[in-house]
Design a protein around this motif. Structure first.
Motif, PDB file in Angstrom:
ATOM      1  N   SER A  99       0.851  -1.419  -0.092  1.00  0.00           N
ATOM      2  CA  SER A  99       0.114   0.006  -0.014  1.00  0.00           C
ATOM      3  C   SER A  99       1.003   1.176   0.028  1.00  0.00           C
ATOM      4  CB  SER A  99      -0.854  -0.014   1.204  1.00  0.00           C
ATOM      5  OG  SER A  99      -1.909  -1.115   1.216  1.00  0.00           O
ATOM      6  N   HIS A 100       0.473   2.160  -0.521  1.00  0.00           N
ATOM      7  CA  HIS A 100       0.909   3.577  -0.513  1.00  0.00           C
ATOM      8  C   HIS A 100      -0.259   4.638   0.071  1.00  0.00           C
ATOM      9  CE1 HIS A 100       3.702   6.934  -1.054  1.00  0.00           C
ATOM     10  NE2 HIS A 100       2.661   7.269  -1.566  1.00  0.00           N
ATOM     11  N   PHE A 101       0.202   5.394   1.172  1.00  0.00           N
ATOM     12  CA  PHE A 101      -0.741   6.272   1.787  1.00  0.00           C
ATOM     13  C   PHE A 101      -0.623   7.728   1.237  1.00  0.00           C
ATOM     14  CE2 PHE A 101      -0.428   2.788   4.568  1.00  0.00           C
ATOM     15  CZ  PHE A 101      -1.777   2.365   4.712  1.00  0.00           C
ATOM     16  N   TRP A 102      -1.394   8.335   0.618  1.00  0.00           N
ATOM     17  CA  TRP A 102      -1.175   9.612   0.018  1.00  0.00           C
ATOM     18  C   TRP A 102      -1.044  10.895   0.740  1.00  0.00           C
ATOM     19  CZ3 TRP A 102      -4.882  13.247   0.720  1.00  0.00           C
ATOM     20  CH2 TRP A 102      -6.196  13.081   1.373  1.00  0.00           C
ATOM     21  N   GLY A 103      -1.331  11.049   2.236  1.00  0.00           N
ATOM     22  CA  GLY A 103      -0.817  12.051   3.040  1.00  0.00           C
ATOM     23  C   GLY A 103      -2.224  12.882   2.817  1.00  0.00           C
ATOM     24  N   GLY A 104      -1.979  14.204   2.654  1.00  0.00           N
ATOM     25  CA  GLY A 104      -3.079  15.041   2.468  1.00  0.00           C
ATOM     26  C   GLY A 104      -4.000  15.511   3.716  1.00  0.00           C
ATOM     27  N   SER A 105      -3.282  15.570   4.764  1.00  0.00           N
ATOM     28  CA  SER A 105      -3.881  15.990   6.217  1.00  0.00           C
ATOM     29  C   SER A 105      -4.296  17.395   5.915  1.00  0.00           C
ATOM     30  CB  SER A 105      -3.010  15.710   7.314  1.00  0.00           C
ATOM     31  OG  SER A 105      -2.442  14.247   7.388  1.00  0.00           O
ATOM     32  N   ARG A 106      -5.430  17.747   6.797  1.00  0.00           N
ATOM     33  CA  ARG A 106      -5.788  18.936   6.847  1.00  0.00           C
ATOM     34  C   ARG A 106      -6.798  19.611   7.927  1.00  0.00           C
ATOM     35  NH1 ARG A 106      -8.154  18.935   0.960  1.00  0.00           N
ATOM     36  NH2 ARG A 106      -6.624  17.390   0.982  1.00  0.00           N
ATOM     37  N   ILE A 107      -6.676  20.818   8.165  1.00  0.00           N
ATOM     38  CA  ILE A 107      -7.495  21.416   9.299  1.00  0.00           C
ATOM     39  C   ILE A 107      -8.518  21.991   8.285  1.00  0.00           C
ATOM     40  CG2 ILE A 107      -7.492  22.691  11.260  1.00  0.00           C
ATOM     41  CD1 ILE A 107      -4.572  21.812  11.721  1.00  0.00           C
ATOM     42  N   LEU A 108      -9.835  21.984   9.039  1.00  0.00           N
ATOM     43  CA  LEU A 108     -10.821  22.992   8.279  1.00  0.00           C
ATOM     44  C   LEU A 108     -11.500  23.754   9.277  1.00  0.00           C
ATOM     45  CD1 LEU A 108     -12.560  19.967   6.210  1.00  0.00           C
ATOM     46  CD2 LEU A 108     -10.814  21.499   5.513  1.00  0.00           C
ATOM     47  N   GLY A 109     -11.976  24.938   8.827  1.00  0.00           N
ATOM     48  CA  GLY A 109     -12.386  25.973   9.859  1.00  0.00           C
ATOM     49  C   GLY A 109     -14.149  25.516  10.133  1.00  0.00           C
ATOM     50  N   PRO A 110     -14.427  26.265  10.874  1.00  0.00           N
ATOM     51  CA  PRO A 110     -16.186  26.118  11.119  1.00  0.00           C
ATOM     52  C   PRO A 110     -16.842  26.174   9.936  1.00  0.00           C
ATOM     53  CG  PRO A 110     -15.490  27.976  11.904  1.00  0.00           C
ATOM     54  CD  PRO A 110     -14.285  27.401  11.558  1.00  0.00           C
ATOM     55  N   GLY A 111     -16.501  26.787   8.734  1.00  0.00           N
ATOM     56  CA  GLY A 111     -17.272  27.062   7.534  1.00  0.00           C
ATOM     57  C   GLY A 111     -16.866  26.037   6.534  1.00  0.00           C
ATOM     58  N   GLY A 112     -15.991  25.270   7.032  1.00  0.00           N
ATOM     59  CA  GLY A 112     -15.535  24.229   5.775  1.00  0.00           C
ATOM     60  C   GLY A 112     -14.288  24.670   5.025  1.00  0.00           C
ATOM     61  N   GLU A 113     -13.854  25.956   5.353  1.00  0.00           N
ATOM     62  CA  GLU A 113     -12.616  26.692   4.580  1.00  0.00           C
ATOM     63  C   GLU A 113     -11.415  25.619   5.209  1.00  0.00           C
ATOM     64  OE1 GLU A 113     -13.127  28.848   8.393  1.00  0.00           O
ATOM     65  OE2 GLU A 113     -14.318  28.076   6.884  1.00  0.00           O
ATOM     66  N   ILE A 114     -10.430  25.555   4.068  1.00  0.00           N
ATOM     67  CA  ILE A 114      -9.129  24.994   4.462  1.00  0.00           C
ATOM     68  C   ILE A 114      -8.240  25.941   5.127  1.00  0.00           C
ATOM     69  CG2 ILE A 114      -7.026  23.880   3.629  1.00  0.00           C
ATOM     70  CD1 ILE A 114      -8.735  22.786   1.206  1.00  0.00           C
ATOM     71  N   LEU A 115      -7.947  25.671   6.490  1.00  0.00           N
ATOM     72  CA  LEU A 115      -6.969  26.473   7.278  1.00  0.00           C
ATOM     73  C   LEU A 115      -5.638  26.042   7.168  1.00  0.00           C
ATOM     74  CD1 LEU A 115      -9.163  26.667  10.653  1.00  0.00           C
ATOM     75  CD2 LEU A 115      -9.100  28.391   8.441  1.00  0.00           C
ATOM     76  N   ALA A 116      -5.186  24.731   7.059  1.00  0.00           N
ATOM     77  CA  ALA A 116      -4.070  24.294   6.911  1.00  0.00           C
ATOM     78  C   ALA A 116      -4.239  22.793   5.735  1.00  0.00           C
ATOM     79  CB  ALA A 116      -3.335  23.948   8.194  1.00  0.00           C
ATOM     80  N   LYS A 117      -3.005  22.565   5.219  1.00  0.00           N
ATOM     81  CA  LYS A 117      -3.490  21.372   4.478  1.00  0.00           C
ATOM     82  C   LYS A 117      -1.687  20.821   4.091  1.00  0.00           C
ATOM     83  CE  LYS A 117      -4.548  20.012  -0.275  1.00  0.00           C
ATOM     84  NZ  LYS A 117      -5.089  20.461  -1.638  1.00  0.00           N
ATOM     85  N   ALA A 118      -1.680  19.523   4.199  1.00  0.00           N
ATOM     86  CA  ALA A 118      -0.403  19.088   4.172  1.00  0.00           C
ATOM     87  C   ALA A 118      -0.347  18.653   2.630  1.00  0.00           C
ATOM     88  CB  ALA A 118      -0.205  17.739   4.817  1.00  0.00           C
ATOM     89  N   ASP A 119       0.966  18.554   1.928  1.00  0.00           N
ATOM     90  CA  ASP A 119       1.147  18.370   0.494  1.00  0.00           C
ATOM     91  C   ASP A 119       1.222  16.569   0.421  1.00  0.00           C
ATOM     92  OD1 ASP A 119       1.165  20.732  -0.426  1.00  0.00           O
ATOM     93  OD2 ASP A 119       3.231  20.852   0.158  1.00  0.00           O
ATOM     94  N   ASP A 120       1.733  15.915  -0.551  1.00  0.00           N
ATOM     95  CA  ASP A 120       1.845  14.701  -0.488  1.00  0.00           C
ATOM     96  C   ASP A 120       3.202  14.231  -0.007  1.00  0.00           C
ATOM     97  OD1 ASP A 120      -0.550  14.530  -1.855  1.00  0.00           O
ATOM     98  OD2 ASP A 120       0.175  14.741  -3.894  1.00  0.00           O
ATOM     99  N   LYS A 121       3.428  14.574   1.016  1.00  0.00           N
ATOM    100  CA  LYS A 121       4.650  14.180   1.936  1.00  0.00           C
ATOM    101  C   LYS A 121       4.339  14.430   3.321  1.00  0.00           C
ATOM    102  CE  LYS A 121       6.281  19.081   1.840  1.00  0.00           C
ATOM    103  NZ  LYS A 121       7.603  19.793   1.311  1.00  0.00           N
TER     104      LYS A 121
END
Length: 80
Positions: A19-41
């Motif tokens: 398997s290969h895991f793609w990463g892409g972790s993220r933190i979304l604000g209360p309105g669904g907006e992306i506050l922080a996003k990890a790249d593919d690493k």
């Protein structure tokens, strides 16, 4: 977004066996907006969450703002 709640999603990155895991972790604000996003690493992401922004997002949502919590609690008690 239904409840104006921030979301933190942590996902693995890298190979493991076949398997290969793609990463892409993220933190979304209360309105669904992306506050922080990890790249593919591998990455450490951080974001500031505002209680004021959470309260504002919840007030703007009629499903949350207009909820009659005591009534919902009473109705749900019958399903236990």
């Amino acid at each position: 977004m239904t409840y104006g709640t921030p979301v933190i999603m942590a996902n693995r990155f890298g190979p493991e066996g076949d398997s290969h895991f793609w990463g892409g972790s993220r933190i979304l604000g209360p309105g669904g907006e992306i506050l922080a996003k990890a790249d593919d690493k591998e990455a450490l992401i951080v974001a500031d969450l505002s209680r004021t922004a959470i309260a504002k997002a919840r007030f703007e949502l009629p499903t949350h703002r207009d909820a009659d919590t005591p009534l919902v609690r009473e109705l749900m008690a019958g399903y236990r």
